[in-house]
Design a protein around this motif. Structure first.
Motif, PDB file in Angstrom:
ATOM      1  N   PRO A 234       0.805  -1.223   0.000  1.00  0.00           N
ATOM      2  CA  PRO A 234       0.000   0.000   0.000  1.00  0.00           C
ATOM      3  C   PRO A 234       0.838   1.272   0.000  1.00  0.00           C
ATOM      4  O   PRO A 234       0.456   2.264  -0.619  1.00  0.00           O
ATOM      5  CB  PRO A 234      -0.835  -0.126   1.278  1.00  0.00           C
ATOM      6  CG  PRO A 234      -0.949  -1.592   1.493  1.00  0.00           C
ATOM      7  CD  PRO A 234       0.367  -2.167   1.050  1.00  0.00           C
ATOM      8  N   LYS A 238      -0.334   3.573  -3.079  1.00  0.00           N
ATOM      9  CA  LYS A 238      -1.083   4.800  -2.766  1.00  0.00           C
ATOM     10  C   LYS A 238      -0.418   6.035  -3.350  1.00  0.00           C
ATOM     11  O   LYS A 238      -1.047   7.093  -3.434  1.00  0.00           O
ATOM     12  CB  LYS A 238      -1.219   4.954  -1.249  1.00  0.00           C
ATOM     13  CG  LYS A 238      -2.194   3.991  -0.603  1.00  0.00           C
ATOM     14  CD  LYS A 238      -2.410   4.288   0.869  1.00  0.00           C
ATOM     15  CE  LYS A 238      -1.176   4.047   1.704  1.00  0.00           C
ATOM     16  NZ  LYS A 238      -1.453   4.147   3.168  1.00  0.00           N
ATOM     17  N   ARG A 239       0.850   5.915  -3.757  1.00  0.00           N
ATOM     18  CA  ARG A 239       1.604   7.091  -4.188  1.00  0.00           C
ATOM     19  C   ARG A 239       1.990   7.042  -5.670  1.00  0.00           C
ATOM     20  O   ARG A 239       2.880   7.775  -6.100  1.00  0.00           O
ATOM     21  CB  ARG A 239       2.869   7.226  -3.336  1.00  0.00           C
ATOM     22  CG  ARG A 239       2.587   7.554  -1.883  1.00  0.00           C
ATOM     23  CD  ARG A 239       3.863   7.500  -1.070  1.00  0.00           C
ATOM     24  NE  ARG A 239       3.688   7.974   0.294  1.00  0.00           N
ATOM     25  CZ  ARG A 239       3.173   7.255   1.283  1.00  0.00           C
ATOM     26  NH1 ARG A 239       2.782   6.011   1.060  1.00  0.00           N
ATOM     27  NH2 ARG A 239       3.044   7.750   2.497  1.00  0.00           N
ATOM     28  N   SER A 258      -0.494  -6.903  -3.411  1.00  0.00           N
ATOM     29  CA  SER A 258      -0.211  -5.929  -2.357  1.00  0.00           C
ATOM     30  C   SER A 258      -0.409  -6.599  -1.010  1.00  0.00           C
ATOM     31  O   SER A 258      -1.372  -7.350  -0.810  1.00  0.00           O
ATOM     32  CB  SER A 258      -1.142  -4.716  -2.479  1.00  0.00           C
ATOM     33  OG  SER A 258      -0.967  -3.823  -1.388  1.00  0.00           O
ATOM     34  N   LEU A 263      -5.139  -1.723   1.802  1.00  0.00           N
ATOM     35  CA  LEU A 263      -5.063  -0.766   0.702  1.00  0.00           C
ATOM     36  C   LEU A 263      -6.430  -0.119   0.551  1.00  0.00           C
ATOM     37  O   LEU A 263      -7.406  -0.805   0.241  1.00  0.00           O
ATOM     38  CB  LEU A 263      -4.662  -1.473  -0.591  1.00  0.00           C
ATOM     39  CG  LEU A 263      -4.539  -0.607  -1.850  1.00  0.00           C
ATOM     40  CD1 LEU A 263      -3.431   0.427  -1.686  1.00  0.00           C
ATOM     41  CD2 LEU A 263      -4.282  -1.477  -3.073  1.00  0.00           C
ATOM     42  N   PRO A 264      -6.548   1.199   0.801  1.00  0.00           N
ATOM     43  CA  PRO A 264      -7.856   1.846   0.693  1.00  0.00           C
ATOM     44  C   PRO A 264      -8.481   1.595  -0.672  1.00  0.00           C
ATOM     45  O   PRO A 264      -7.786   1.539  -1.696  1.00  0.00           O
ATOM     46  CB  PRO A 264      -7.536   3.333   0.898  1.00  0.00           C
ATOM     47  CG  PRO A 264      -6.256   3.336   1.679  1.00  0.00           C
ATOM     48  CD  PRO A 264      -5.486   2.147   1.199  1.00  0.00           C
ATOM     49  N   GLU A 266     -10.246   3.405  -2.665  1.00  0.00           N
ATOM     50  CA  GLU A 266     -10.020   4.416  -3.696  1.00  0.00           C
ATOM     51  C   GLU A 266      -8.619   4.337  -4.274  1.00  0.00           C
ATOM     52  O   GLU A 266      -8.409   4.540  -5.481  1.00  0.00           O
ATOM     53  CB  GLU A 266     -10.281   5.822  -3.147  1.00  0.00           C
ATOM     54  CG  GLU A 266      -9.392   6.264  -1.981  1.00  0.00           C
ATOM     55  CD  GLU A 266      -9.901   5.827  -0.627  1.00  0.00           C
ATOM     56  OE1 GLU A 266      -9.410   6.372   0.384  1.00  0.00           O
ATOM     57  OE2 GLU A 266     -10.782   4.931  -0.574  1.00  0.00           O
ATOM     58  N   ALA A 267      -7.626   3.987  -3.419  1.00  0.00           N
ATOM     59  CA  ALA A 267      -6.256   3.835  -3.910  1.00  0.00           C
ATOM     60  C   ALA A 267      -6.128   2.599  -4.784  1.00  0.00           C
ATOM     61  O   ALA A 267      -5.408   2.607  -5.798  1.00  0.00           O
ATOM     62  CB  ALA A 267      -5.286   3.758  -2.728  1.00  0.00           C
ATOM     63  N   ALA A 271      -5.038   2.774  -8.656  1.00  0.00           N
ATOM     64  CA  ALA A 271      -3.900   2.003  -9.153  1.00  0.00           C
ATOM     65  C   ALA A 271      -4.325   1.116 -10.314  1.00  0.00           C
ATOM     66  O   ALA A 271      -3.604   0.987 -11.319  1.00  0.00           O
ATOM     67  CB  ALA A 271      -3.298   1.165  -8.037  1.00  0.00           C
ATOM     68  N   GLU A 281      -5.074  -7.928  -2.948  1.00  0.00           N
ATOM     69  CA  GLU A 281      -4.536  -7.731  -1.602  1.00  0.00           C
ATOM     70  C   GLU A 281      -4.412  -9.082  -0.903  1.00  0.00           C
ATOM     71  O   GLU A 281      -5.326  -9.909  -0.967  1.00  0.00           O
ATOM     72  CB  GLU A 281      -5.458  -6.826  -0.781  1.00  0.00           C
ATOM     73  CG  GLU A 281      -5.479  -5.391  -1.245  1.00  0.00           C
ATOM     74  CD  GLU A 281      -6.324  -4.543  -0.323  1.00  0.00           C
ATOM     75  OE1 GLU A 281      -5.864  -4.259   0.809  1.00  0.00           O
ATOM     76  OE2 GLU A 281      -7.443  -4.193  -0.713  1.00  0.00           O
ATOM     77  N   GLU A 372       3.061   2.802   7.573  1.00  0.00           N
ATOM     78  CA  GLU A 372       3.737   2.613   6.277  1.00  0.00           C
ATOM     79  C   GLU A 372       4.223   1.168   6.119  1.00  0.00           C
ATOM     80  O   GLU A 372       5.340   0.913   5.703  1.00  0.00           O
ATOM     81  CB  GLU A 372       4.899   3.605   6.130  1.00  0.00           C
ATOM     82  CG  GLU A 372       4.496   5.048   6.134  1.00  0.00           C
ATOM     83  CD  GLU A 372       3.689   5.441   4.913  1.00  0.00           C
ATOM     84  OE1 GLU A 372       3.083   6.513   4.944  1.00  0.00           O
ATOM     85  OE2 GLU A 372       3.643   4.672   3.934  1.00  0.00           O
ATOM     86  N   ARG A 403      -3.418   8.632   6.567  1.00  0.00           N
ATOM     87  CA  ARG A 403      -2.180   7.866   6.693  1.00  0.00           C
ATOM     88  C   ARG A 403      -1.819   7.811   8.172  1.00  0.00           C
ATOM     89  O   ARG A 403      -1.712   8.840   8.827  1.00  0.00           O
ATOM     90  CB  ARG A 403      -1.059   8.528   5.892  1.00  0.00           C
ATOM     91  CG  ARG A 403      -1.235   8.462   4.393  1.00  0.00           C
ATOM     92  CD  ARG A 403      -0.291   9.406   3.691  1.00  0.00           C
ATOM     93  NE  ARG A 403       1.095   9.157   4.077  1.00  0.00           N
ATOM     94  CZ  ARG A 403       2.110   9.973   3.785  1.00  0.00           C
ATOM     95  NH1 ARG A 403       1.877  11.082   3.113  1.00  0.00           N
ATOM     96  NH2 ARG A 403       3.327   9.679   4.155  1.00  0.00           N
TER      97      ARG A 403
END
Length: 597
Positions: A234, A238-239, A258, A263-264, A266-267, A271, A281, A372, A403
């Motif tokens: 994630p 997410k980034r 993942s 992992l949200p 929306e993310a 992705a 996931e 993280e 986060r």
């Protein structure tokens, strides 16, 4: 296809084409012959070493895989550690007979000589001892959670446990992957990376990138080169920057995995839009191995559901207090575990769906959190702060942001207070972060610090997470960050529409500054702000504060005073009546009116 058995992987490698590519290191292809040569070098090194247990740390996944297989061929058990921090190495010392790879020099790590990527010659059969087929009960691995999860925990893994994981992954997902290359943003130094980035690819003859990809620009380029599988987390997914061109990568990508934390939705969908593949996931742990998987979809309810692996059984241990909701601790049973019994996890869950074939996770029941994707023990961090000689009490809590970040609330002892007065908060923050550095990685250290005269207590004498977070709601600006803006709150009574709080007003409250010199009193605007903030936290009020009615200030509130705040919620009128009172009488009162946007 079914992968080669993990127990006979080295004999299987000898049967493969010696020139076949097993992966790449900085775009340099590495052959099967090279891999076998490295397995032989590590095996030869370790065969002459005393003892059985060796800690292994290497950044290069192919060299790591060779060292792991070589150690197994030499009859050694490999200890897997996520990092080489001082605390991690010290926790390993005394448990292992030696260190391998890239540990700091003071631990005298061993390394096999002769890593020559250009060497593609097939091993000389006469010079190589016959490869061992390992037994299912071979003690292959110990996953060492080290200092980042509190008290060091060693999780042993028999070869059969690892083999069952490789087999189920290929059975469930292998058909979609084909011969795609493995590209990863995660390390193999934890169980997820070890399985998805090293063991599964080697058994299934899928080539892999030897080094983790750290930057999005590199990732887009790596995925575009050939048919690929992305093993990520994630923190990376997410980034993913939308401004990069992912078009070719999306064409080449076969699947995305993942793990390491939720992992949200929306993310995950974002992705998927960029990469052409919505991530799978994976839910599991060092103790359980892989447990379940999910894939986000347009249906939000379906996105929250976890499907167990086809060789994992699960159930919910529902206590009396949870019976009405059907919630409780998740329990699992699988060949990934050391025995056939049920293992209760620290995660709470409930069954979902008409047939109860899936489950939804409801959060952890212990004090291990993930920041993280780094597992962090709040207890371990607090213990380190108390041991540094500057604190009497310490509580660390995760905030409620999108986060997860940690916040530290610390009651200093006399030495700590002297240091704070002499050097300031910034210097003390740095000092305490240095104290925690050997215990957790930098990304997992507290980002917010508050120094208190005492921890807030409720009527039961307990310090709640909500009370600690309330102290963080309105942190001072940098120039005045040593001055508190909130009182110390204590909950006295709580009902559906009524809340009674006790607040102790710090003598150094920021709002006393200039109001008034020589005779400080608490400004009415501060009292109003506190009432509004507590009303929003306690009751379901509309989002917009409209006005205050019948506002009266009867008595001043001085520095150090202890008063009570009573809030009465009128849902029908979208209002909250408040009053501040103490033994001296009523200090202020009014009615807060809220409205929809």
């Amino acid at each position: 296809m079914m992968p080669d058995s993990l127990s006979s992987l080295v004999p299987a490698l000898l049967e493969r084409d010696s020139a076949a590519c097993v992966g790449w290191r900085a775009d340099q292809p590495l052959s099967n012959a090279w891999l076998l040569a490295r397995v032989r070098a590590w095996g030869t090194l370790l065969a002459g070493q005393p003892g059985r247990d060796y800690a292994l740390y290497l950044d290069d996944s192919l060299e790591f895989g060779a060292a792991l297989l070589g150690a197994w061929q030499a009859g050694k058990t490999v200890w897997l550690t996520a990092d080489t921090l001082d605390a991690s190495c010290a926790a390993l010392q005394g448990k292992v007979d030696g260190f391998l790879g890239q540990f700091p020099p003071q631990w005298q790590p061993l390394a096999a000589p002769g890593d020559t990527p250009s060497s593609d010659a097939a091993p000389d059969a006469a010079a190589v001892p016959p490869p061992r087929v390992l037994g299912d009960d071979f003690p292959a691995l110990v996953v060492h959670t080290s200092g980042s999860t509190g008290a060091a925990q060693a999780v042993p893994k028999r070869l059969s446990q690892l083999a069952s994981e490789v087999a189920v992954l290929e059975r469930m997902f292998g058909a979609d992957l084909g011969d795609a290359a493995i590209v990863a943003t995660v390390s193999h130094q934890h169980i997820y990376g070890l399985l998805f980035k090293v063991l599964w690819p080697l058994c299934a003859a899928r080539p892999l990138q030897a080094l983790s990809v750290q930057y999005p620009e590199e990732l887009a380029q790596a995925l575009a080169q050939r048919a690929s599988v992305l093993v990520s987390s994630p923190a990376h997914l997410k980034r993913l920057p939308a401004h990069l061109d992912w078009t070719t990568a999306a064409v080449q990508l076969r699947a995305v995995f993942s793990s390491g934390g939720p992992l949200p939705e929306e993310a995950a969908l974002a992705a998927g839009a960029m990469l052409g593949q919505v991530p799978h996931e994976i839910y599991g742990s060092s103790e359980t191995g892989g447990v379940a998987w999910r894939q986000s979809a347009a249906d939000a309810a379906a996105s929250a559901c976890w499907q167990a692996f086809d060789n994992v059984a699960w159930r919910i241990a529902v206590g009396e207090a949870d019976a009405a909701q059907g919630e409780g601790a998740l329990e699992v049973r699988s060949p990934h575990l050391p025995d056939e019994g049920w293992l209760q996890l620290a995660d709470r869950a409930r069954a979902v769906g008409s047939a109860g074939q899936a489950f939804e996770l409801l959060g952890r029941a212990d004090r291990i959190v993930k920041v993280e994707e780094k597992r962090v023990s709040l207890d371990a961090l607090e213990a380190a702060l108390l041991a540094c000689g500057l604190a009497e009490q310490a509580r660390i809590v995760p905030d409620d942001g999108a986060r997860v970040r940690l916040a530290a609330c610390v009651v200093l002892n006399q030495e700590g207070r002297v240091l704070l007065a002499a050097q300031g908060k910034v210097a003390l923050n740095q000092r305490l972060r240095a104290v925690l550095a050997p215990v957790a990685e930098a990304v997992a250290l507290p980002r917010r610090w508050r120094y208190l005269d005492s921890l807030p207590l409720n009527a039961q004498g307990k310090t709640t997470r909500a009370a600690l977070l309330a102290l963080l709601d309105d942190e001072p600006a940098a120039a005045l960050e040593q001055r508190p803006r909130q009182p110390q709150w204590r909950e006295l009574e709580r009902g559906e529409q009524r809340l009674l709080l006790e607040l102790s007003v710090p003598a150094d409250l920021l709002y006393f500054e200039g109001h008034f010199p020589g005779s400080p009193i608490l400004p009415g605007v501060a009292q109003l702000d506190w009432a509004i903030g507590q009303a929003r936290q306690a009751f379901d009020v509309p989002p917009v504060f409209r006005e205050v009615a019948a506002l009266k200030f009867q008595q001043v509130i001085a520095p150090g005073a202890t008063v009570q705040l009573e809030l009465l919620h009128d849902r029908a009128k979208a209002s909250v009546q408040f009053r501040y009172l103490s033994a001296a009488g009523q200090h202020a009162s009014g009615r807060l009116l809220f409205a929809a946007p």
